[in-house]
Scaffold this motif. Structure first.
Motif, short mmCIF file in Angstrom:
data_model
loop_
_atom_site.label_atom_id
_atom_site.label_comp_id
_atom_site.label_asym_id
_atom_site.label_seq_id
_atom_site.Cartn_x
_atom_site.Cartn_y
_atom_site.Cartn_z
N ILE A 1 0.86 -1.18 0.00
CA ILE A 1 0.00 0.00 0.00
C ILE A 1 0.90 1.23 0.00
CG2 ILE A 1 -1.87 1.22 1.15
CD1 ILE A 1 -2.60 -1.67 0.23
N PRO B 1 1.90 4.95 0.51
CA PRO B 1 1.39 6.00 1.40
C PRO B 1 0.83 7.19 0.60
CG PRO B 1 3.79 5.91 1.47
CD PRO B 1 3.34 4.77 0.64
N ASP B 2 -0.09 7.91 1.23
CA ASP B 2 -0.70 9.09 0.59
C ASP B 2 0.35 10.16 0.31
OD1 ASP B 2 -3.16 7.89 0.82
OD2 ASP B 2 -3.72 8.97 2.63
N GLU C 1 3.85 6.92 6.42
CA GLU C 1 3.06 5.92 7.15
C GLU C 1 2.03 5.31 6.22
OE1 GLU C 1 0.01 8.73 9.58
OE2 GLU C 1 2.05 8.58 10.37
N SER C 2 1.68 4.06 6.51
CA SER C 2 0.69 3.34 5.72
C SER C 2 0.29 2.09 6.50
CB SER C 2 1.28 2.98 4.34
OG SER C 2 0.28 2.41 3.52
N TYR D 1 -0.72 -1.38 10.85
CA TYR D 1 -0.43 0.02 10.50
C TYR D 1 0.97 0.37 11.00
CZ TYR D 1 -5.28 0.47 9.19
OH TYR D 1 -6.49 0.30 8.56
N SER E 1 4.42 3.45 10.90
CA SER E 1 5.10 4.69 10.49
C SER E 1 6.58 4.36 10.51
CB SER E 1 4.77 5.85 11.42
OG SER E 1 5.27 5.61 12.70
#
Length: 139
Positions: free
Chosen positions: A18, A20-21, A56-57, A121, A123
């Motif tokens: 995934i 991260p944003d 973070e993701s 989750y 970071s």
């Protein structure tokens, strides 16, 4: 954009499932301020400092259609990164579609469950690891 970690010249590669944003790169410069009697404070230009990056993701426990890869599940990602850290070797970080391709050391890695999905989750904060190049001089 994809994010890859690898060790030992790509002997083992880990793609983040995934993306991260966002991520932030800190690029410091080691300037120094000196106080003088006649001119007050002056600023001396230093050398470029070590870059750092953090994001973070989460690591999915189950298959998601939007995941980039499903090679590992949840805690296996965290375990692999921890194993690499324990080896005390630099890790190659590559972020595609950017200029980021550098050796790093993981400074901080915080992870754990956050909801009932079983996803992990995290970071992560890393600092650039420059290759040391010594100049030799003949006597």
């Amino acid at each position: 954009m994809d994010i890859f970690f690898s060790i030992n010249n790509r002997k083992t590669v880990l793609q983040l499932p995934i993306v991260p944003d966002e991520f932030k790169i800190k690029s410091p410069f080691n300037n120094e301020t000196w106080s003088t009697i006649n001119q007050g404070d002056i600023l001396l230009i230093g050398q470029r400092g070590l870059k750092s990056i953090s994001f973070e993701s989460f690591f999915p426990k189950k298959k998601y259609k939007f995941a980039r890869t499903n090679k590992y599940k949840g805690w296996e990602y965290a375990d692999l990164l921890e194993t690499w850290r324990d080896k005390r070797i630099p890790i190659r970080l590559v972020i595609t579609n950017t200029k980021i391709n550098m050796l790093v050391l993981i400074d901080d890695f915080e992870y754990g469950p956050q909801d009932g999905t079983g996803d992990v989750y995290y970071s992560i904060s890393m600092t650039e690891f420059p290759e040391i190049k010594l100049k030799t001089k003949q006597v």
